[in-house]
Design a protein around this motif. Structure first.
Motif, PDB file in Angstrom:
ATOM      1  N   GLN A 301       0.841  -1.213   0.000  1.00 35.63           N
ATOM      2  CA  GLN A 301       0.000   0.000   0.000  1.00 35.63           C
ATOM      3  C   GLN A 301       0.867   1.250   0.000  1.00 35.63           C
ATOM      4  O   GLN A 301       0.604   2.207  -0.730  1.00 35.63           O
ATOM      5  CB  GLN A 301      -0.867   0.043   1.258  1.00 35.63           C
ATOM      6  CG  GLN A 301      -2.092  -0.831   1.234  1.00 35.63           C
ATOM      7  CD  GLN A 301      -2.878  -0.643   2.536  1.00 35.63           C
ATOM      8  OE1 GLN A 301      -3.055   0.476   3.009  1.00 35.63           O
ATOM      9  NE2 GLN A 301      -3.328  -1.736   3.118  1.00 35.63           N
ATOM     10  N   MET A 302       1.886   1.248   0.817  1.00 35.20           N
ATOM     11  CA  MET A 302       2.750   2.416   0.939  1.00 35.20           C
ATOM     12  C   MET A 302       3.476   2.674  -0.373  1.00 35.20           C
ATOM     13  O   MET A 302       3.612   3.813  -0.811  1.00 35.20           O
ATOM     14  CB  MET A 302       3.737   2.210   2.096  1.00 35.20           C
ATOM     15  CG  MET A 302       4.567   3.409   2.464  1.00 35.20           C
ATOM     16  SD  MET A 302       3.624   4.908   2.794  1.00 35.20           S
ATOM     17  CE  MET A 302       3.284   4.775   4.547  1.00 35.20           C
ATOM     18  N   ASP A 303       3.906   1.604  -1.030  1.00 32.20           N
ATOM     19  CA  ASP A 303       4.613   1.726  -2.298  1.00 32.20           C
ATOM     20  C   ASP A 303       3.764   2.480  -3.325  1.00 32.20           C
ATOM     21  O   ASP A 303       4.271   3.296  -4.094  1.00 32.20           O
ATOM     22  CB  ASP A 303       4.946   0.320  -2.807  1.00 32.20           C
ATOM     23  CG  ASP A 303       6.218   0.307  -3.628  1.00 32.20           C
ATOM     24  OD1 ASP A 303       6.993   1.282  -3.536  1.00 32.20           O
ATOM     25  OD2 ASP A 303       6.431  -0.679  -4.352  1.00 32.20           O
ATOM     26  N   LEU A 304       2.465   2.200  -3.327  1.00 34.34           N
ATOM     27  CA  LEU A 304       1.568   2.830  -4.310  1.00 34.34           C
ATOM     28  C   LEU A 304       1.457   4.342  -4.084  1.00 34.34           C
ATOM     29  O   LEU A 304       1.103   5.080  -4.991  1.00 34.34           O
ATOM     30  CB  LEU A 304       0.165   2.195  -4.238  1.00 34.34           C
ATOM     31  CG  LEU A 304       0.085   0.723  -4.675  1.00 34.34           C
ATOM     32  CD1 LEU A 304      -1.302   0.159  -4.420  1.00 34.34           C
ATOM     33  CD2 LEU A 304       0.461   0.591  -6.150  1.00 34.34           C
ATOM     34  N   LEU A 305       1.766   4.797  -2.871  1.00 34.79           N
ATOM     35  CA  LEU A 305       1.654   6.226  -2.562  1.00 34.79           C
ATOM     36  C   LEU A 305       2.951   6.983  -2.861  1.00 34.79           C
ATOM     37  O   LEU A 305       3.028   8.197  -2.681  1.00 34.79           O
ATOM     38  CB  LEU A 305       1.270   6.400  -1.084  1.00 34.79           C
ATOM     39  CG  LEU A 305      -0.066   5.733  -0.699  1.00 34.79           C
ATOM     40  CD1 LEU A 305      -0.262   5.752   0.811  1.00 34.79           C
ATOM     41  CD2 LEU A 305      -1.229   6.418  -1.406  1.00 34.79           C
ATOM     42  N   SER A 306       3.976   6.244  -3.345  1.00 33.71           N
ATOM     43  CA  SER A 306       5.264   6.821  -3.762  1.00 33.71           C
ATOM     44  C   SER A 306       5.873   7.853  -2.815  1.00 33.71           C
ATOM     45  O   SER A 306       6.170   8.968  -3.233  1.00 33.71           O
ATOM     46  CB  SER A 306       5.143   7.490  -5.146  1.00 33.71           C
ATOM     47  OG  SER A 306       4.379   6.743  -6.008  1.00 33.71           O
ATOM     48  N   PRO A 307       6.076   7.502  -1.561  1.00 30.42           N
ATOM     49  CA  PRO A 307       6.777   8.437  -0.678  1.00 30.42           C
ATOM     50  C   PRO A 307       8.267   8.463  -1.020  1.00 30.42           C
ATOM     51  O   PRO A 307       8.749   7.594  -1.744  1.00 30.42           O
ATOM     52  CB  PRO A 307       6.572   7.821   0.711  1.00 30.42           C
ATOM     53  CG  PRO A 307       6.424   6.361   0.445  1.00 30.42           C
ATOM     54  CD  PRO A 307       5.776   6.223  -0.910  1.00 30.42           C
ATOM     55  N   GLU A 308       8.949   9.483  -0.518  1.00 30.80           N
ATOM     56  CA  GLU A 308      10.381   9.596  -0.785  1.00 30.80           C
ATOM     57  C   GLU A 308      11.164   8.564   0.027  1.00 30.80           C
ATOM     58  O   GLU A 308      12.103   7.949  -0.467  1.00 30.80           O
ATOM     59  CB  GLU A 308      10.847  10.994  -0.403  1.00 30.80           C
ATOM     60  CG  GLU A 308      11.966  11.523  -1.246  1.00 30.80           C
ATOM     61  CD  GLU A 308      11.986  13.043  -1.177  1.00 30.80           C
ATOM     62  OE1 GLU A 308      12.607  13.565  -0.227  1.00 30.80           O
ATOM     63  OE2 GLU A 308      11.359  13.688  -2.039  1.00 30.80           O
ATOM     64  N   ARG A 309      10.784   8.425   1.308  1.00 28.10           N
ATOM     65  CA  ARG A 309      11.396   7.424   2.192  1.00 28.10           C
ATOM     66  C   ARG A 309      10.272   6.793   3.011  1.00 28.10           C
ATOM     67  O   ARG A 309       9.234   7.417   3.210  1.00 28.10           O
ATOM     68  CB  ARG A 309      12.392   8.074   3.166  1.00 28.10           C
ATOM     69  CG  ARG A 309      13.525   8.823   2.504  1.00 28.10           C
ATOM     70  CD  ARG A 309      14.429   9.471   3.545  1.00 28.10           C
ATOM     71  NE  ARG A 309      13.715  10.491   4.320  1.00 28.10           N
ATOM     72  CZ  ARG A 309      14.240  11.123   5.383  1.00 28.10           C
ATOM     73  NH1 ARG A 309      15.459  10.844   5.808  1.00 28.10           N
ATOM     74  NH2 ARG A 309      13.525  12.031   6.027  1.00 28.10           N
ATOM     75  N   ILE A 310      10.509   5.588   3.498  1.00 29.26           N
ATOM     76  CA  ILE A 310       9.501   4.930   4.333  1.00 29.26           C
ATOM     77  C   ILE A 310      10.106   4.588   5.693  1.00 29.26           C
ATOM     78  O   ILE A 310      11.058   3.797   5.780  1.00 29.26           O
ATOM     79  CB  ILE A 310       8.979   3.637   3.666  1.00 29.26           C
ATOM     80  CG1 ILE A 310       8.398   3.928   2.279  1.00 29.26           C
ATOM     81  CG2 ILE A 310       7.928   2.959   4.566  1.00 29.26           C
ATOM     82  CD1 ILE A 310       8.063   2.678   1.471  1.00 29.26           C
ATOM     83  N   PHE A 311       9.583   5.198   6.750  1.00 28.45           N
ATOM     84  CA  PHE A 311       9.991   4.856   8.116  1.00 28.45           C
ATOM     85  C   PHE A 311       9.038   3.786   8.643  1.00 28.45           C
ATOM     86  O   PHE A 311       7.835   3.886   8.454  1.00 28.45           O
ATOM     87  CB  PHE A 311       9.905   6.090   9.026  1.00 28.45           C
ATOM     88  CG  PHE A 311      10.982   7.107   8.768  1.00 28.45           C
ATOM     89  CD1 PHE A 311      12.162   7.083   9.494  1.00 28.45           C
ATOM     90  CD2 PHE A 311      10.803   8.095   7.803  1.00 28.45           C
ATOM     91  CE1 PHE A 311      13.162   8.027   9.262  1.00 28.45           C
ATOM     92  CE2 PHE A 311      11.799   9.038   7.567  1.00 28.45           C
ATOM     93  CZ  PHE A 311      12.983   9.008   8.305  1.00 28.45           C
TER      94      PHE A 311
END
Ligand code: TXA
Ligand code: MG
Length: 345
Positions: A301-311
């Motif tokens: 799910q997070m990948d689909l939102l294309s954040p710069e970094r994932i904590f």
């Protein structure tokens, strides 16, 4: 490209037929979805590697209908393996044993060993029965991406590359099986998973944890489990695994995040990270079963939102938390941060 059929849980007979003809079917198991082929069909097994883009030296797990079938695949089965089978099968435990020559080399990436398990999911069991042979089945994702815990994850990764997927809904456990090497003493944990180290030790006494579990291997080290050497479960954005008590990791992350970052956090703590671009809870800190069930889904799910970094707030190594933390650290390429537990003034 082929047409990938979506089957219901009532169509296990059709799945069995496809497998007997040498096809590939993704099936739900209690851990994650598996991409199955008949273990004796070398061409079908080769197609698994192609469909996933999996390196050919990374061995597959063989799924059996019951513990007795170990004898069809393995030699020199120690007493303790029978004991584990009796205690944990059907269930999320895979044992590495000496391979019988009848099992094609391609199944175990050319090794002289083979990993076997008896899955607990009724649909997986029905498909093995319908196929009439043990099934070689790695996780049904593209190599390197998070393991699939829903049929839609399989379709996202493998549609057009496999014959069919059975939609059995979300997987109960959510992380893959524990892998233990039964050929060495002390027995060696190669991958923490659905059966905790504590539960194994309650039966076996102390076991050893392979060094690949806790950190990246150096180039010279040959991993006992070839799967350990590959980057895994990784979304596009870099992942930062933040360990320590929830309070400490929350404080660290809330200070570090910028507005384009994403945070995967313990449920109930979302407000702390409101300045991030995306915040997804994956279970309460104390609920390691929920964290395990959700981790791969929230990574996708997070990948689909294309954040710069994932904590990610990373649990400690207790019980199922060990498996969850291992998957998070692998996704982070073992870029792990220990959050300071006290305020530094
Ligand atoms: O829960 C699971 O185990 C799922 C479901 C589908 O059963 N399967 C799964 O398979 O996770 P896969 O291929 O994604 O992961 C298998 C792991 C890899 O890390 C591989 O290197 C290791 O098990 N493995 C398999 N056979 C081995 C062997 N003979 N010796 C050492 N490691 C082995
Ligand atoms: Mg896998």
């Amino acid at each position: 490209m082929m047409d990938t059929r979506i089957l219901t849980v009532d169509q296990t007979a059709q799945a069995g037929e496809i497998l007997r003809r040498g096809g590939l079917v993704a099936i739900p198991t209690e851990t994650v979805y598996g991409l199955a082929a008949s273990v004796f069909d070398e061409r079908a097994v080769a197609n698994i590697y192609t469909a996933k883009g999996r390196p050919s030296d990374n061995p597959l797990i063989v799924h059996l209908s019951d513990g007795k079938e170990m004898e069809k695949c393995c030699l020199d089965i120690p007493e303790e393996a029978w004991l584990l089978a009796k205690t944990f099968w059907p269930g999320p435990l895979s044992m590495v044993l000496t391979k019988r020559p009848e099992i094609p080399a391609i199944v175990s990436g050319g090794l002289d060993s083979v990993a076997v398990r008896v899955p607990a999911h009724p649909v997986a069991r029905a498909v093995i029965a319908a196929a009439g042979v043990p099934l070689a089945a790695p996780s049904a994702n593209l190599s390197g991406s998070p393991s699939p815990t829903k049929a839609e994850h399989v379709i996202h990764d493998l549609s057009g590359r496999i014959d069919a997927v059975i939609d059995g809904g979300p997987c109960q456990v959510g992380v893959e099986s524990t892998v233990i090497d039964m050929r060495t003493k002390p027995f060696r944990l190669l991958r923490p998973g659905g059966v905790s180290k504590e539960r194994l030790e309650a039966v076996l006494g102390e076991i050893e944890v392979d060094s690949a579990v806790s950190g990246s291997l150096t180039k010279e080290q040959a991993p006992a489990s070839p799967g350990m050497k590959y980057r895994h479960y990784a979304p596009n954005a870099p992942v930062l695994a933040v360990c320590g008590p929830g309070e400490a990791s929350a404080r660290y992350i809330s200070r570090e995040i910028r507005e384009n970052d994403g945070v995967i956090c313990y449920s109930g703590q979302e407000m702390i990270f409101s300045k991030a671009k995306a915040v997804i809870g994956y279970g309460e800190e104390t609920d390691d079963a929920a964290l395990a069930r959700n981790i791969f889904d929230v990574l996708r799910q997070m990948d689909l939102l294309s954040p710069e970094r994932i904590f990610i707030q990373c649990p400690n190594d207790r019980a199922l938390g060990f498996a969850v933390a291992n998957r998070i650290k692998k996704a982070a390429g073992f870029h792990v941060i220990s959050a300071p537990t006290e305020e530094i003034l």
